[in-house]
Design a protein around this motif. Structure first.
Motif, PDB file in Angstrom:
ATOM      1  N   GLU A 134      74.712  46.083  60.909  1.00  0.00           N
ATOM      2  CA  GLU A 134      73.256  45.986  61.049  1.00  0.00           C
ATOM      3  C   GLU A 134      72.833  45.316  62.347  1.00  0.00           C
ATOM      4  O   GLU A 134      71.645  45.268  62.666  1.00  0.00           O
ATOM      5  N   GLY A 135      73.780  44.773  63.105  1.00  0.00           N
ATOM      6  CA  GLY A 135      73.466  44.093  64.353  1.00  0.00           C
ATOM      7  C   GLY A 135      74.173  42.749  64.441  1.00  0.00           C
ATOM      8  O   GLY A 135      75.133  42.487  63.712  1.00  0.00           O
ATOM      9  N   LEU A 136      73.710  41.877  65.350  1.00  0.00           N
ATOM     10  CA  LEU A 136      74.317  40.570  65.546  1.00  0.00           C
ATOM     11  C   LEU A 136      73.658  39.540  64.640  1.00  0.00           C
ATOM     12  O   LEU A 136      72.430  39.495  64.528  1.00  0.00           O
ATOM     13  N   HIS A 137      74.493  38.706  64.018  1.00  0.00           N
ATOM     14  CA  HIS A 137      73.984  37.672  63.117  1.00  0.00           C
ATOM     15  C   HIS A 137      74.779  36.397  63.328  1.00  0.00           C
ATOM     16  O   HIS A 137      75.922  36.418  63.809  1.00  0.00           O
ATOM     17  N   ASP A 138      74.174  35.268  62.978  1.00  0.00           N
ATOM     18  CA  ASP A 138      74.858  33.977  63.031  1.00  0.00           C
ATOM     19  C   ASP A 138      75.383  33.622  61.646  1.00  0.00           C
ATOM     20  O   ASP A 138      74.682  33.776  60.648  1.00  0.00           O
ATOM     21  N   ARG A 139      76.620  33.153  61.617  1.00  0.00           N
ATOM     22  CA  ARG A 139      77.226  32.717  60.366  1.00  0.00           C
ATOM     23  C   ARG A 139      77.634  31.253  60.480  1.00  0.00           C
ATOM     24  O   ARG A 139      77.992  30.789  61.564  1.00  0.00           O
ATOM     25  N   PRO A 140      77.627  30.522  59.377  1.00  0.00           N
ATOM     26  CA  PRO A 140      78.046  29.114  59.434  1.00  0.00           C
ATOM     27  C   PRO A 140      79.555  28.990  59.622  1.00  0.00           C
ATOM     28  O   PRO A 140      80.333  29.786  59.087  1.00  0.00           O
ATOM     29  N   CYS A 141      79.950  27.997  60.399  1.00  0.00           N
ATOM     30  CA  CYS A 141      81.375  27.731  60.590  1.00  0.00           C
ATOM     31  C   CYS A 141      81.930  27.067  59.336  1.00  0.00           C
ATOM     32  O   CYS A 141      81.246  26.287  58.670  1.00  0.00           O
ATOM     33  N   ARG A 142      83.159  27.368  59.037  1.00  0.00           N
ATOM     34  CA  ARG A 142      83.810  26.776  57.874  1.00  0.00           C
ATOM     35  C   ARG A 142      85.151  26.188  58.288  1.00  0.00           C
ATOM     36  O   ARG A 142      85.755  26.601  59.271  1.00  0.00           O
ATOM     37  N   GLY A 143      85.588  25.216  57.502  1.00  0.00           N
ATOM     38  CA  GLY A 143      86.897  24.636  57.730  1.00  0.00           C
ATOM     39  C   GLY A 143      87.004  23.979  59.098  1.00  0.00           C
ATOM     40  O   GLY A 143      86.086  23.295  59.568  1.00  0.00           O
ATOM     41  N   ARG A 144      88.102  24.211  59.776  1.00  0.00           N
ATOM     42  CA  ARG A 144      88.372  23.546  61.049  1.00  0.00           C
ATOM     43  C   ARG A 144      87.467  24.013  62.174  1.00  0.00           C
ATOM     44  O   ARG A 144      87.378  23.359  63.213  1.00  0.00           O
ATOM     45  N   HIS A 145      86.781  25.159  61.987  1.00  0.00           N
ATOM     46  CA  HIS A 145      85.887  25.639  63.034  1.00  0.00           C
ATOM     47  C   HIS A 145      84.592  24.829  63.080  1.00  0.00           C
ATOM     48  O   HIS A 145      83.871  24.871  64.075  1.00  0.00           O
ATOM     49  N   HIS A 146      84.262  24.114  61.990  1.00  0.00           N
ATOM     50  CA  HIS A 146      83.107  23.215  61.983  1.00  0.00           C
ATOM     51  C   HIS A 146      83.588  21.878  62.538  1.00  0.00           C
ATOM     52  O   HIS A 146      84.353  21.153  61.896  1.00  0.00           O
ATOM     53  N   ARG A 147      83.151  21.530  63.751  1.00  0.00           N
ATOM     54  CA  ARG A 147      83.725  20.377  64.427  1.00  0.00           C
ATOM     55  C   ARG A 147      82.715  19.747  65.382  1.00  0.00           C
ATOM     56  O   ARG A 147      81.607  20.238  65.533  1.00  0.00           O
ATOM     57  N   VAL A 148      83.119  18.645  66.002  1.00  0.00           N
ATOM     58  CA  VAL A 148      82.283  17.918  66.962  1.00  0.00           C
ATOM     59  C   VAL A 148      82.950  17.996  68.331  1.00  0.00           C
ATOM     60  O   VAL A 148      84.119  17.627  68.481  1.00  0.00           O
ATOM     61  N   VAL A 149      82.192  18.457  69.326  1.00  0.00           N
ATOM     62  CA  VAL A 149      82.719  18.624  70.676  1.00  0.00           C
ATOM     63  C   VAL A 149      81.961  17.699  71.624  1.00  0.00           C
ATOM     64  O   VAL A 149      80.726  17.767  71.704  1.00  0.00           O
ATOM     65  N   PRO A 150      82.656  16.816  72.347  1.00  0.00           N
ATOM     66  CA  PRO A 150      81.972  15.957  73.324  1.00  0.00           C
ATOM     67  C   PRO A 150      81.557  16.774  74.545  1.00  0.00           C
ATOM     68  O   PRO A 150      82.296  17.630  75.014  1.00  0.00           O
ATOM     69  N   LEU A 151      80.354  16.493  75.051  1.00  0.00           N
ATOM     70  CA  LEU A 151      79.855  17.197  76.229  1.00  0.00           C
ATOM     71  C   LEU A 151      80.118  16.351  77.469  1.00  0.00           C
ATOM     72  O   LEU A 151      79.572  15.252  77.614  1.00  0.00           O
ATOM     73  N   ARG A 152      80.923  16.863  78.363  1.00  0.00           N
ATOM     74  CA  ARG A 152      81.210  16.179  79.613  1.00  0.00           C
ATOM     75  C   ARG A 152      80.044  16.381  80.575  1.00  0.00           C
ATOM     76  O   ARG A 152      79.183  17.233  80.344  1.00  0.00           O
ATOM     77  N   PRO A 153      79.962  15.588  81.660  1.00  0.00           N
ATOM     78  CA  PRO A 153      78.800  15.654  82.549  1.00  0.00           C
ATOM     79  C   PRO A 153      78.431  17.049  83.018  1.00  0.00           C
ATOM     80  O   PRO A 153      77.249  17.389  83.083  1.00  0.00           O
ATOM     81  N   ALA A 154      79.406  17.879  83.337  1.00  0.00           N
ATOM     82  CA  ALA A 154      79.091  19.227  83.796  1.00  0.00           C
ATOM     83  C   ALA A 154      78.404  20.032  82.699  1.00  0.00           C
ATOM     84  O   ALA A 154      77.472  20.805  82.967  1.00  0.00           O
ATOM     85  N   ALA A 155      78.851  19.857  81.455  1.00  0.00           N
ATOM     86  CA  ALA A 155      78.225  20.562  80.332  1.00  0.00           C
ATOM     87  C   ALA A 155      76.846  19.986  80.034  1.00  0.00           C
ATOM     88  O   ALA A 155      75.924  20.718  79.660  1.00  0.00           O
ATOM     89  N   ARG A 156      76.690  18.676  80.210  1.00  0.00           N
ATOM     90  CA  ARG A 156      75.388  18.061  79.976  1.00  0.00           C
ATOM     91  C   ARG A 156      74.339  18.610  80.951  1.00  0.00           C
ATOM     92  O   ARG A 156      73.192  18.855  80.574  1.00  0.00           O
ATOM     93  N   GLU A 157      74.750  18.764  82.204  1.00  0.00           N
ATOM     94  CA  GLU A 157      73.820  19.292  83.200  1.00  0.00           C
ATOM     95  C   GLU A 157      73.364  20.697  82.838  1.00  0.00           C
ATOM     96  O   GLU A 157      72.194  21.056  83.022  1.00  0.00           O
TER      97      GLU A 157
END
Length: 349
Positions: free
Chosen positions: A201-224
């Protein structure tokens, strides 16, 4: 229709509206006709444990080569053994071959070639992921610039998407689903909670489950890269920070086709680099910058025994970090509260 084993489809059965699971159950005997008893057990396990959970909900007539490849890549990513993947694919081939004989499909989309090379590549990733990383930030900038230049519309967003995915060690599907409310400005971390998938039907967003649900620190280049987009989306917590040319969701395949990815990486001497290999670049650079192992495990969504492979053999290589980056915090990988989110989340219904 095939009735060689006395298993005709009951009159009035509309196979064109049947899911793959329902069709497999209906035509199992005909599809498995002639199979040795010894082989039946691993085929049944492959069907029940991998085929049905992965694509069993898809209508038989809508099972395409793309659907099969996606399932195959998921099995490989889940670290299934070689024989497990082979048996799962083999039973799918038999069921879809029956669908061809029944006139539901014109050709068997499960007859794919080259998946063994993909499997071996996944094994290499798990053993030596550092070898798949870009050497430095200059190489990343050259790649991002070249991809934008080769795109038909010169869309600068493709370059920012590539930069952000590399600096965060995430997948393009996760960058596509990133919303403003997912960024915690008090800690500059990203709660990876959704990913974009392509469906009939097209593109959709799905919730991450298990190990794919995580916290990623944003380094200065990503923050910019994120800061300006967060300011624009101040009053729209569900606003997408990165999008395709039409301000909508995108896929890795769309980026590949639009930017001529395969040609560009060959020209730059990174012929080993696939689109999702930017994960290895980000995680390798985080390890080189001295990110503690617990945080690195959280960013990777992998256990310590796997994440240690990103660590440099001779200790942190601080030049790999982005300009102006402060020493990495030793805070725990996951927060349980106390951090200020850029947007308050609506209460659960």
């Amino acid at each position: 229709m095939n009735d060689s084993v006395g298993c005709r489809i009951p009159p009035g059965t509309d196979t064109h509206t049947m899911s793959l699971t329902a069709y497999g159950e209906q035509r199992w005997a005909a599809a498995m006709h002639g199979l040795e008893t010894l082989t039946m057990s691993p085929y049944q396990a492959g069907w029940r444990l991998r085929v049905v959970p992965s694509i069993g909900h898809v209508l038989v007539r809508k099972v395409t080569r793309r659907v099969v490849n996606r399932a195959l890549h998921c099995w490989i990513a889940d670290e299934c053994g070689l024989s497990t993947v082979k048996n799962s694919l083999a039973v799918l081939v038999r069921v879809l071959e029956q669908a061809v004989r029944d006139g539901v499909l014109d050709a068997n989309p499960a007859r794919v070639a080259g998946w063994q090379q993909e499997y071996q590549r996944a094994q290499t990733e798990r053993s030596t992921p550092r070898s798949l990383a870009l050497p430095d930030a200059v190489a990343l900038e050259r790649l991002a610039t070249a991809l934008v230049q080769r795109s038909s519309d010169g869309y600068a967003g493709w370059g920012d998407i590539v930069r952000f995915a590399a600096w965060t060690g995430t997948r393009f599907s996760e960058v596509s689903a990133l919303q403003a409310q997912d960024i915690d400005l008090s800690t500059w971390t990203w709660q990876v909670q959704h990913f974009t998938v392509s469906e009939p039907e097209g593109l959709h967003d799905r919730p991450c489950r298990g190990r794919h649900h995580r916290v990623v620190p944003l380094r200065p280049a990503a923050r910019e890269l994120a800061a300006g987009r967060l300011e624009t989306a101040r009053h729209r917590p569900q606003a997408r920070l990165f999008s395709g040319p039409h301000r909508s969701r995108f896929t890795a395949a769309a980026l590949r086709d639009a930017t001529h990815w395969d040609d560009v990486v060959d020209e730059l001497g990174h012929e080993y680099l696939r689109r999702q290999d930017l994960r290895h670049t980000g995680l390798t650079w985080m390890a080189d910058a001295g990110l503690p192992l617990p945080l690195l495990c959280g960013a990777a969504g992998r256990p310590p025994q796997d994440t240690r492979r990103y660590l440099p053999p001779d200790g942190p290589r601080l030049p790999a970090q982005s300009p102006g980056e402060r020493p990495v915090s030793s805070a725990p990988a996951r927060r349980t509260g106390g951090g200020r989110s850029v947007f308050p989340r609506p209460p659960a219904e």
